[in-house]
Every structure is written in structure tokens, then in C-alpha cells.
Design a protein around this motif. Structure first.
Motif, mmCIF file in Angstrom:
data_model
loop_
_atom_site.group_PDB
_atom_site.id
_atom_site.type_symbol
_atom_site.label_atom_id
_atom_site.label_comp_id
_atom_site.label_asym_id
_atom_site.label_seq_id
_atom_site.Cartn_x
_atom_site.Cartn_y
_atom_site.Cartn_z
ATOM 1 N N ALA A 1 1.020 -1.161 0.015
ATOM 2 C CA ALA A 1 0.039 0.087 0.181
ATOM 3 C C ALA A 1 0.931 1.255 0.174
ATOM 4 N N VAL A 2 0.370 2.466 -0.358
ATOM 5 C CA VAL A 2 1.097 3.505 -0.540
ATOM 6 C C VAL A 2 1.387 4.019 0.971
ATOM 7 N N ILE A 3 2.711 4.378 1.362
ATOM 8 C CA ILE A 3 3.082 4.856 2.847
ATOM 9 C C ILE A 3 3.802 6.090 2.175
ATOM 10 N N ASP A 4 4.075 7.106 3.344
ATOM 11 C CA ASP A 4 4.588 8.268 3.295
ATOM 12 C C ASP A 4 6.385 7.789 3.223
ATOM 13 N N LEU A 5 6.747 7.618 2.144
ATOM 14 C CA LEU A 5 8.143 7.141 1.815
ATOM 15 C C LEU A 5 9.191 8.299 2.810
ATOM 16 N N ASP A 6 8.800 9.581 2.430
ATOM 17 C CA ASP A 6 9.721 10.592 3.211
ATOM 18 C C ASP A 6 9.855 10.196 4.529
ATOM 19 N N ALA A 7 8.913 10.074 5.307
ATOM 20 C CA ALA A 7 8.675 9.636 6.913
ATOM 21 C C ALA A 7 9.579 8.573 7.139
ATOM 22 N N TYR A 8 9.406 7.641 6.545
ATOM 23 C CA TYR A 8 10.413 6.246 6.638
ATOM 24 C C TYR A 8 11.676 6.343 6.326
ATOM 25 N N LEU A 9 11.998 7.217 5.216
ATOM 26 C CA LEU A 9 13.569 7.639 4.697
ATOM 27 C C LEU A 9 14.035 8.359 6.039
ATOM 28 N N SER A 10 13.414 9.262 6.506
ATOM 29 C CA SER A 10 13.941 9.873 7.573
ATOM 30 C C SER A 10 14.612 9.082 8.919
ATOM 31 N N LEU B 1 16.383 2.075 2.499
ATOM 32 C CA LEU B 1 14.953 1.601 2.581
ATOM 33 C C LEU B 1 14.835 0.862 1.285
ATOM 34 N N VAL B 2 14.643 -0.446 1.539
ATOM 35 C CA VAL B 2 14.202 -1.580 0.239
ATOM 36 C C VAL B 2 12.835 -1.878 0.268
ATOM 37 N N ASN B 3 12.192 -1.618 -0.786
ATOM 38 C CA ASN B 3 10.638 -2.010 -1.245
ATOM 39 C C ASN B 3 10.599 -3.392 -1.426
ATOM 40 N N VAL B 4 10.018 -4.215 -0.830
ATOM 41 C CA VAL B 4 9.392 -5.446 -1.338
ATOM 42 C C VAL B 4 7.954 -5.609 -1.593
ATOM 43 N N GLY B 5 7.204 -4.733 -0.837
ATOM 44 C CA GLY B 5 5.941 -4.964 -1.099
ATOM 45 C C GLY B 5 5.630 -4.071 -2.282
ATOM 46 N N ALA B 6 4.440 -4.405 -3.121
ATOM 47 C CA ALA B 6 4.105 -3.886 -4.458
ATOM 48 C C ALA B 6 2.787 -3.138 -4.687
ATOM 49 N N PRO B 7 2.720 -2.098 -4.077
ATOM 50 C CA PRO B 7 1.403 -1.643 -4.370
ATOM 51 C C PRO B 7 1.087 -1.059 -5.636
ATOM 52 N N PRO B 8 -0.071 -1.043 -6.222
ATOM 53 C CA PRO B 8 -0.294 -0.791 -7.854
ATOM 54 C C PRO B 8 -0.263 0.569 -7.793
ATOM 55 N N GLU B 9 -0.331 1.423 -6.911
ATOM 56 C CA GLU B 9 -0.222 2.793 -7.119
ATOM 57 C C GLU B 9 1.195 3.348 -7.103
ATOM 58 N N ALA B 10 1.587 4.461 -7.705
ATOM 59 C CA ALA B 10 2.885 5.056 -7.671
ATOM 60 C C ALA B 10 3.275 5.419 -6.151
ATOM 61 N N LEU B 11 4.549 5.449 -5.761
ATOM 62 C CA LEU B 11 5.054 5.872 -4.449
ATOM 63 C C LEU B 11 5.708 7.243 -4.685
ATOM 64 N N PRO B 12 5.064 8.372 -4.144
ATOM 65 C CA PRO B 12 5.714 9.733 -4.392
ATOM 66 C C PRO B 12 7.145 9.711 -3.430
ATOM 67 N N ILE B 13 8.040 10.462 -3.768
ATOM 68 C CA ILE B 13 9.217 10.706 -2.959
ATOM 69 C C ILE B 13 9.693 11.857 -3.333
ATOM 70 N N HIS B 14 10.084 13.008 -2.419
ATOM 71 C CA HIS B 14 11.008 13.986 -2.481
ATOM 72 C C HIS B 14 12.480 13.825 -2.469
#
Length: 347
Positions: free
Chosen positions: A247-256, A264-277
């Protein structure tokens, strides 16, 4: 051709149904496997419901397969009748590209042949493990060690290798702080494996409802991501984060949460795009990466590692007629932690 019983999706919107499918005649390098158990992966649901693109129906899914060899082709050298074996997410690759030649056939530049929903070498669409038998090239058949409980072994062929591969590649081990986002089918395996590798393991889950389970499985710490204080307390802390949620998560929050040179390695595969700054990456020279399953060699390594360390998935055994109900429970996060189908109920 061999006609076998199976469960298949007639379309993206209809429940799966009992049916029959065809398996190819045994070639000289092929292995015929009588399937004993097949795991239910979230990828199965995404695929049959068209989340990752259109499919050809009817489609039998399932890429967490264990069973017994019942027949081998004339040139098969590595497997014998009666062997305990497994089949994971792929059943072939081009064998010629630079990635295949490097033993990384999961990243075949021509696209590996998935266990279901791919064009096979004979032009047919591959059909997966929700069936009584499967024919697979011997090079893509794995040995399942005797001391892994067979009824729990199937999810290792996807959930196990999907988490083992990035943990091994990014050197999880003593002195490393590893966080696992989500404690589901993938996440609970990441916790077990990272703990066995010797890392300090933290679970990051929406709530604390599974905290007791997480600590029992090997986590050293457990935090609720619904609490904003978690991100303040754990800032700049982890060497490696494995995100298992689809599912979509706040990548910036987790990257912090990453320390210097953390990933940070993604192995989950949400169908939506994951935004990142991108500026989030600049701090601490952070990296964001993805990892897809593992090679056949690495999958065998994972199975042997799990056998050595007494690791097996937490599973709930169901009959074939419970598949549709199990799908709804997976979507509701109501399983601890992987459904496995008893394929004898299809015979």
C-alpha cells in the motif's frame, strides 16, 4: 498432455472456481510434481483482480508450491522420484542475458517466465500451484530440506526469498539495525530471518496489536507508526528498512529513519505510484531501492538457512473451497500470517 484439477479465476471480478487445466507432456529436462501444499500470496490476489495489468483468463495462480517428484525426464540429473521439492515465482528464463549468466535469472533482461500468467516456451500461458500437479524444468525446481515442516514450507518460496534476498544483499547481521515495515506474510518472515542473521530488529506497524507476536518472532523492538512520536524517536536510526506493505506509505517519513548510508528497500508492491522527495535522500546519503524475489541459487540458500536455523512461516491450513474466503481475509489483514492450501482437497 495431462489434465489436472485446479482452482482458477474466470475473470478479474468473479470468485475462483474448481476447474481442470492442462500440463505439458514431460520433456527430457522436466520434472512432474504432485503438489502437496500451495501458499496464498497477496500477489495472487493482485494478479487475478487485474491490479497489475490485464490477464488472460481463466487463470490458475499460486507461486508458493511444495510437493513430491512423481516422474522425471530422461535427462534430469538433480531430482529423483519421491524427492521433496518446491517451485517458487519463476519457472524459466532466457539463460543467455548478462543477468541470467550471472546467476540472477530473476532479473532476466528478457523477462523471466513467471509460474503463472506468463508466456511459456510452448506459447501457452503458465498456470500456477492451485492445482494437483505441475511440470517444471529441473533447473527451476528446489530441494526442500527434511527438517522444514512440509505443511508450512510453501510460503518460503515467495515470502521467504523475497525477504531473505535484500537482507542478505544489504548485509543484515550483527551490529546492524534493521526495521521491518508491516508484520504480515512478508514482514513476519523478514523478522525471523533478520533475527537469525544476528541483526537488531524493530517492527514498524500501524498499531501495537501484533506486538506480542512480533517480539515472539524475534523482534527486539516494536513501534506503532500511527503515533507521530515514533518518527521523532527513531529518526536517523536504522541501517536497513525492509518495507513489506503493498500500500502507499509516506516514504519521506520512513526514509528519515535511516542512519548514514542507510537503505530503505521496497519488497511490497502496491499498484499505485509511491511519491518521494529527492531532498529526503540527500540527508544522511540515504538510498531507496527495490528487490524482487531471488535467484534459484539464492532461494536454495534461503531454504538451507531456514532449515539450519529452525525457521518456518506461521501458517493457517485451509481447503481449496476456502480460497475465496481466504482472499477476503488477506485483504482485511485477518491472517497470521500466511494461508496454505491443502491440495489433497483438490484431488
Amino acid at each position: 498432455m495431462l489434465t489436472v484439477n485446479a482452482y482458477a479465476a474466470p475473470s478479474a471480478t468473479e470468485p475462483l472456481i474448481r476447474t481442470t487445466i492442462q500440463r505439458r507432456d514431460l520433456g527430457p529436462k522436466d520434472v512432474l510434481i504432485e503438489i502437496a501444499y500451495a501458499g496464498i500470496c497477496h500477489s495472487d490476489i493482485h494478479t487475478v483482480r487485474g491490479d497489475w495489468g490485464p490477464q488472460q483468463y481463466p487463470l490458475t495462480v499460486g507461486h508458493e508450491i511444495v510437493g513430491f517428484v512423481t516422474e522425471v525426464g530422461s535427462e534430469v540429473a538433480g531430482h529423483e522420484v519421491g524427492d521433496r521439492v518446491g517451485v517458487g515465482c519463476m519457472v524459466n528464463s532466457c539463460r543467455e542475458c548478462v543477468n541470467c549468466l550471472a546467476g540472477q535469472e530473476q532479473y532476466c533482461l528478457k523477462g523471466n517466465t513467471g509460474t503463472y500468467g506468463s508466456v511459456d516456451r510452448d506459447g501457452t500461458i503458465t498456470q500456477g500451484g492451485y492445482s494437483t500437479h505441475v511440470v517444471v524444468d529441473e533447473d527451476f525446481v528446489l530441494r526442500v530440506p527434511e527438517n522444514i515442516p512440509f505443511e508450512a514450507a510453501a510460503p518460503l518460496l515467495c515470502a521467504g526469498i523475497t525477504t531473505y534476498s535484500p537482507l542478505a544483499h544489504w548485509n543484515a547481521g550483527p551490529g546492524k539495525k534493521v526495521a521491518v515495515v508491516g508484520l504480515g506474510g512478508l514482514g513476519h518472515m523478514a523478522v525471523k530471518i533478520a533475527h537469525a542473521m544476528g541483526a537488531e530488529v524493530t517492527v514498524l506497524s500501524q498499531t501495537l496489536s501484533k506486538k506480542d507476536d512480533g517480539l515472539r518472532l524475534g523482534a527486539d523492538h516494536y513501534f506503532a507508526t500511527s503515533d507521530p512520536a515514533t518518527f521523532e524517536q527513531l529518526a536517523n536510526n536504522f541501517d536497513l528498512i525492509i518495507n513489506t506493505v503493498s500500500a502507499v506509505i509516506d516514504l519521506d517519513a520512513y526514509l528519515s529513519l535511516l542512519a548514514l548510508d542507510g537503505t530503505l528497500v521496497n519488497v511490497g508492491a502496491p499498484p499505485e505510484a509511491l511519491p518521494i522527495h529527492v531532498f529526503t535522500l540527500f540527508g544522511n546519503r540515504r538510498s531507496f531501492a527495490g528487490s524482487g524475489i531471488g535467484s534459484i541459487g539464492e532461494t536454495q540458500e534461503m531454504l538451507d538457512f531456514c532449515a539450519e536455523h529452525g525457521i518456518a512461516p506461521e501458517t493457517e491450513l485451509i481447503g481449496a473451497d476456502d480460497i475465496n474466503a481466504a482472499y477476503e481475509r488477506v485483504l482485511a489483514s485477518d491472517v497470521r500470517y500466511r494461508f496454505v492450501i491443502d491440495i489433497t482437497t483438490l484431488r
